[in-house]
Write a protein that holds these residues in place. Structure first.
Motif, PDB file in Angstrom:
ATOM      1  N   GLN A  81      11.524   0.460   2.182  1.00 22.33           N
ATOM      2  CA  GLN A  81      10.096   0.204   2.323  1.00 22.33           C
ATOM      3  C   GLN A  81       9.770  -0.108   3.776  1.00 22.33           C
ATOM      4  O   GLN A  81      10.450  -0.897   4.422  1.00 22.33           O
ATOM      5  CB  GLN A  81       9.674  -0.969   1.432  1.00 22.33           C
ATOM      6  N   LYS A 137       4.934  -0.398  -3.672  1.00 22.51           N
ATOM      7  CA  LYS A 137       4.302   0.602  -2.805  1.00 22.51           C
ATOM      8  C   LYS A 137       5.281   1.007  -1.706  1.00 22.51           C
ATOM      9  O   LYS A 137       6.279   0.353  -1.465  1.00 22.51           O
ATOM     10  CB  LYS A 137       3.017   0.046  -2.196  1.00 22.51           C
ATOM     11  N   ASN A 138       4.965   2.109  -0.989  1.00 22.89           N
ATOM     12  CA  ASN A 138       5.895   2.585   0.033  1.00 22.89           C
ATOM     13  C   ASN A 138       5.786   1.834   1.359  1.00 22.89           C
ATOM     14  O   ASN A 138       6.601   2.014   2.254  1.00 22.89           O
ATOM     15  CB  ASN A 138       5.755   4.100   0.250  1.00 22.89           C
ATOM     16  N   VAL A 158       0.842  -1.201   0.000  1.00 22.83           N
ATOM     17  CA  VAL A 158       0.000   0.000   0.000  1.00 22.83           C
ATOM     18  C   VAL A 158       0.872   1.243   0.000  1.00 22.83           C
ATOM     19  O   VAL A 158       2.009   1.218   0.462  1.00 22.83           O
ATOM     20  CB  VAL A 158      -0.945   0.039   1.223  1.00 22.83           C
ATOM     21  N   ASP A 159       0.336   2.326  -0.524  1.00 15.00           N
ATOM     22  CA  ASP A 159       0.967   3.637  -0.363  1.00 15.00           C
ATOM     23  C   ASP A 159       0.312   4.299   0.836  1.00 15.00           C
ATOM     24  O   ASP A 159      -0.908   4.479   0.866  1.00 15.00           O
ATOM     25  CB  ASP A 159       0.777   4.497  -1.618  1.00 15.00           C
TER      26      ASP A 159
END
Length: 125
Positions: free
Chosen positions: A95, A44-45, A11-12
């Protein structure tokens, strides 16, 4: 020793969303959530890593390829209003990895008082 399997959801997340996860002990995710067994959205981050013991796997299910637009991803659907416990946050290759555990709803939710319990005694969340 109990067998645990893990699912990952990429997810971001904004810094505020990350802080919300990290500040909670036990909490609901009120919406249906899905992930992929083969492509957990690593770009995603943040990566939400969910540990699930077999007895609580009834709260998630594999979606048959003919029932999804994402058949190549081997999609897994989590039911809404699952209870999760925040375990810790790690970082890997830039991440953020947020580690959660899927919990037994009956043990951690008091239906009569409509509250989440931190543990199985009288301590309330």
């Amino acid at each position: 020793l109990r067998t645990v399997f893990s699912l990952k959801l990429g997810v971001d997340m904004s810094p505020g969303e990350v802080a919300a996860y990290e500040s909670k002990n036990i909490f609901f995710i009120p919406s249906f959530t899905s992930t992929s067994k083969t492509k957990p959205f690593q770009d995603k981050n943040a990566l939400i890593h969910i540990d699930i013991t077999p007895e609580w796997s009834k709260f998630c299910m594999e979606i048959r390829p003919r029932h999804t637009d994402y058949a190549h991803e081997e999609e897994i659907l989590f039911s809404c209003y699952n209870l999760y416990k925040y375990l810790r946050t790690e970082k890997s290759n830039g991440q953020r990895i947020i580690k959660l555990q899927l919990l037994d709803y009956d043990r951690y939710f008091d239906y009569q008082r409509n509250i989440i319990r931190i543990n199985n005694d009288s301590d309330d969340y």
